[in-house]
Scaffold this motif. Structure first.
Motif, mmCIF file in Angstrom:
data_model
loop_
_atom_site.group_PDB
_atom_site.id
_atom_site.type_symbol
_atom_site.label_atom_id
_atom_site.label_comp_id
_atom_site.label_asym_id
_atom_site.label_seq_id
_atom_site.Cartn_x
_atom_site.Cartn_y
_atom_site.Cartn_z
ATOM 1 N N GLU A 114 0.010 15.167 8.907
ATOM 2 C CA GLU A 114 -0.904 14.225 8.271
ATOM 3 C C GLU A 114 -0.333 12.809 8.310
ATOM 4 O OE1 GLU A 114 -3.154 16.349 4.696
ATOM 5 O OE2 GLU A 114 -1.120 17.146 4.964
ATOM 6 N N ASP A 126 -4.092 6.870 13.692
ATOM 7 C CA ASP A 126 -5.532 6.619 13.620
ATOM 8 C C ASP A 126 -5.977 5.584 12.599
ATOM 9 O OD1 ASP A 126 -5.681 8.611 15.508
ATOM 10 O OD2 ASP A 126 -6.233 10.191 14.075
ATOM 11 N N ASP A 127 -5.170 5.324 11.579
ATOM 12 C CA ASP A 127 -5.651 4.462 10.504
ATOM 13 C C ASP A 127 -5.491 2.985 10.873
ATOM 14 O OD1 ASP A 127 -5.584 2.986 7.768
ATOM 15 O OD2 ASP A 127 -6.290 5.007 7.304
ATOM 16 N N ALA A 128 -6.593 2.251 10.795
ATOM 17 C CA ALA A 128 -6.580 0.840 11.196
ATOM 18 C C ALA A 128 -5.710 -0.013 10.292
ATOM 19 C CB ALA A 128 -8.017 0.304 11.211
ATOM 20 N N SER A 129 -5.534 0.375 9.024
ATOM 21 C CA SER A 129 -4.778 -0.456 8.081
ATOM 22 C C SER A 129 -3.309 -0.574 8.448
ATOM 23 C CB SER A 129 -4.908 0.110 6.671
ATOM 24 O OG SER A 129 -4.273 1.381 6.576
ATOM 25 N N ARG A 153 -0.991 11.674 11.860
ATOM 26 C CA ARG A 153 -2.404 11.349 12.039
ATOM 27 C C ARG A 153 -2.727 9.992 11.440
ATOM 28 N NH1 ARG A 153 -6.639 15.751 10.041
ATOM 29 N NH2 ARG A 153 -5.730 15.231 8.017
ATOM 30 N N PHE A 154 -2.185 9.705 10.292
ATOM 31 C CA PHE A 154 -2.404 8.401 9.650
ATOM 32 C C PHE A 154 -1.827 7.281 10.508
ATOM 33 C CE2 PHE A 154 -1.125 4.930 6.858
ATOM 34 C CZ PHE A 154 -2.300 4.685 6.143
ATOM 35 N N GLU A 175 -10.523 18.858 7.839
ATOM 36 C CA GLU A 175 -9.420 17.946 8.105
ATOM 37 C C GLU A 175 -8.091 18.687 8.216
ATOM 38 O OE1 GLU A 175 -8.317 15.288 4.934
ATOM 39 O OE2 GLU A 175 -9.399 16.501 3.441
ATOM 40 N N HIS A 178 0.917 5.711 0.125
ATOM 41 C CA HIS A 178 0.164 6.924 0.466
ATOM 42 C C HIS A 178 1.080 8.135 0.342
ATOM 43 C CE1 HIS A 178 -3.104 4.448 2.240
ATOM 44 N NE2 HIS A 178 -2.089 3.656 2.600
ATOM 45 N N SER A 196 0.841 -1.191 0.000
ATOM 46 C CA SER A 196 0.000 0.000 0.000
ATOM 47 C C SER A 196 0.879 1.243 0.000
ATOM 48 C CB SER A 196 -0.901 -0.004 1.246
ATOM 49 O OG SER A 196 -1.663 1.159 1.327
#
Length: 505
Positions: free
Chosen positions: A18, A25-28, A21-22, A94, A11, A9
């Motif tokens: 940012e 907080d991001d479950a992936s 934050r990812f 955001e 990003h 993956s």
């Protein structure tokens, strides 16, 4: 630009905040090993690690400069692009939240920096006469210098500071300011306007309403329409705005409701579903029950109608609410059942004095309708008389003469005293149950069990013996002339006293 990849993956993020934050907080990415995550900044690698189980980054440099670089990035990208400061409502939610993420992270310096970086920052702070690194206060000052506000947020038109982005968007929409569609779209899919900003929800979907009314008129209009389950739409916004010109500058919701009802925008409140069905009021068991039901129903209706008249004159209820509640008061009169009246009549017939006294032996304003029914049927006056005469009249109602009343009163006093003693025994026993006493046979008993056993063994008196400045208490057996000690601190003394009092009564 930051490039982050893991497990096939990829990003891209314009700012480090940012990225953080990812990672937070991001479950992936939550369960991915830090060593498997690749992060670069314009091809320069950035180390990803974990602190207290949370994914974070480590970069070379001083804590202060690195922290300020976080603000530099969001400042240039979102808050002051092209060096032009944007209003809060011009910034997407955001992106606005990134500043407050920085405020949150300012309270977690070890999440952002290594212990060596923190130590170095504390040393530099000490040289400047400061107590140590304070990222939160640093950000407060930096935010005020750059953006004109501190943690509390920018000042609204009402001269109050507020850091909630949705509040600034709501006020801007109400004022007709050119809020970007991307900002509006963010809130259409969110529920941020569901609490104290419900008045602003129509502004998201109805452009015609934006800037059409001052806030003092928009809020009560939106409130009335919402409570009436009627939507403000592009079709009716112009009409509603025109009608609001007929109300005062700062109208109440009642004034708005009355206007919209008078102009046919709002319909009368419907009767509750329960009133669509008949009620079995039952049958009276005697003439008194019939009169009492009617008197109570009359009183309830008249009192309710008087309350509604007063409320309407004071402007606290709308015309629609006044009409509905008045109608309900009248309908309730006919739906008043005979249940209580029959129960009361039975108490009169069976001379249930406790029941009758609880209702009738009260000041004149209490249960007045019941007393009026007694006067109408039995001719006994219970209003406007002395307390003794009123009480005598209640016994007369039950067919009891003065001698029977005196006998009942004496019995009632004895029963009340017995109940008082029982309550005291229960409280004292509960306290004594908390202590433990070893009996002569070696058994361990609660304090209450030991007192009960001792009294049952013939110890029937409590005696006190003075020892210097203190007093010792004991349970005594007057026949065998034996004594066992009682103590106040374990509850045995208090329990022994009330237990013996109960036995004596």
């Amino acid at each position: 630009m930051y490039q982050l990849s893991f497990s096939g993956s990829a990003h891209s993020f314009p700012t480090m905040l940012e990225v953080l934050r990812f990672l937070r907080d991001d479950a992936s990415v939550a369960a991915v090993d830090a060593a498997e995550i690749a992060l670069t900044f314009f091809a320069y690698p950035v180390t990803v690690t974990r602190y207290n189980g949370k994914l974070t980054v480590r970069r070379p440099g001083t804590a202060t400069s690195l922290f300020l670089s976080l603000i530099d990035e969001i400042d240039a990208a979102y808050f002051r692009p092209s060096f032009a400061a944007l209003e809060p409502w011009q910034i997407r939610r955001e992106h606005w939240q990134l500043l407050y993420l920085a405020f949150d992270l300012a309270r977690e310096p070890l999440y952002l920096f290594s212990s060596d970086q923190i130590a170095q920052a504390n040393e530099e702070a000490a040289k400047s006469g400061r107590r140590g690194l304070d990222l939160f206060e640093l950000l407060q000052d930096e935010s005020e210098r750059r953006f004109g506000f501190r943690y509390a947020g920018p000042v609204l038109d009402n001269r109050q500071s507020n850091g909630r982005h949705e509040v600034h968007v709501a006020y801007a929409l109400a004022a007709g300011k050119p809020v970007p569609q991307a900002v509006i779209d963010d809130y259409v899919s969110l529920s941020k306007f569901d609490s104290d900003l419900q008045w602003a929800k129509p502004l998201l979907a109805v452009p015609e309403l934006r800037g059409a009314l001052p806030l003092a008129k928009l809020v009560p209009l939106a409130t009335v329409m919402r409570h009436s389950k009627q939507a403000i739409t592009s079709d009716n916004a112009a009409l509603l705005s025109m009608l609001m010109g007929l109300v005062p500058n700062s109208p109440t919701t009642v004034e708005v409701d009355d206007l919209l009802y008078a102009k046919g925008i709002l319909e009368a409140h419907p009767l509750p579903e329960a009133y669509q069905k008949p009620v079995d009021v039952g049958l009276p068991t005697c003439q008194f029950a019939e009169v009492l039901r009617r008197t109570l129903a009359d009183s309830a209706r008249d009192n309710r109608l008087a309350e509604l008249e007063k409320a309407r004159k004071s402007g606290s209820i709308s015309a629609r609410r006044f009409q509905l509640d008045s109608q309900l008061a009248i309908l309730d009169h006919g739906r008043h059942t005979h249940t209580f009246a029959n129960e009361f009549a039975k108490a009169v017939q069976t001379a249930d004095m406790s029941y009758l006294l609880s209702i009738l032996d009260r000041p004149d304003d209490a249960n007045r309708a019941s007393k009026q029914a007694v006067r109408e049927v039995f001719g006994i006056k219970l209003i406007g008389v002395r307390a003794a005469a009123r009480r005598r009249g209640i016994f007369q109602l039950a067919g009891m003469d003065a001698a029977q009343q005196a006998e009942w009163e004496a019995s009632s006093v004895s029963q009340r005293e017995a109940r008082r003693v029982a309550r005291e025994v229960a409280r004292a026993r509960e306290a004594a149950e908390m202590s433990r006493v070893r009996a002569e046979d070696g058994a361990v008993l609660t304090g209450a069990e030991w007192v009960d056993r001792t009294i049952a063994d013939g110890f029937s008196q409590i005696v006190s013996l003075r020892q210097g400045t203190s007093v010792r208490y004991a349970l005594a057996d007057p026949v065998r002339q034996l004594q066992v000690s009682l103590r106040a601190n374990d509850g045995t003394l208090a329990y022994a006293r009330v237990a013996l009092e109960q036995r004596a009564s």
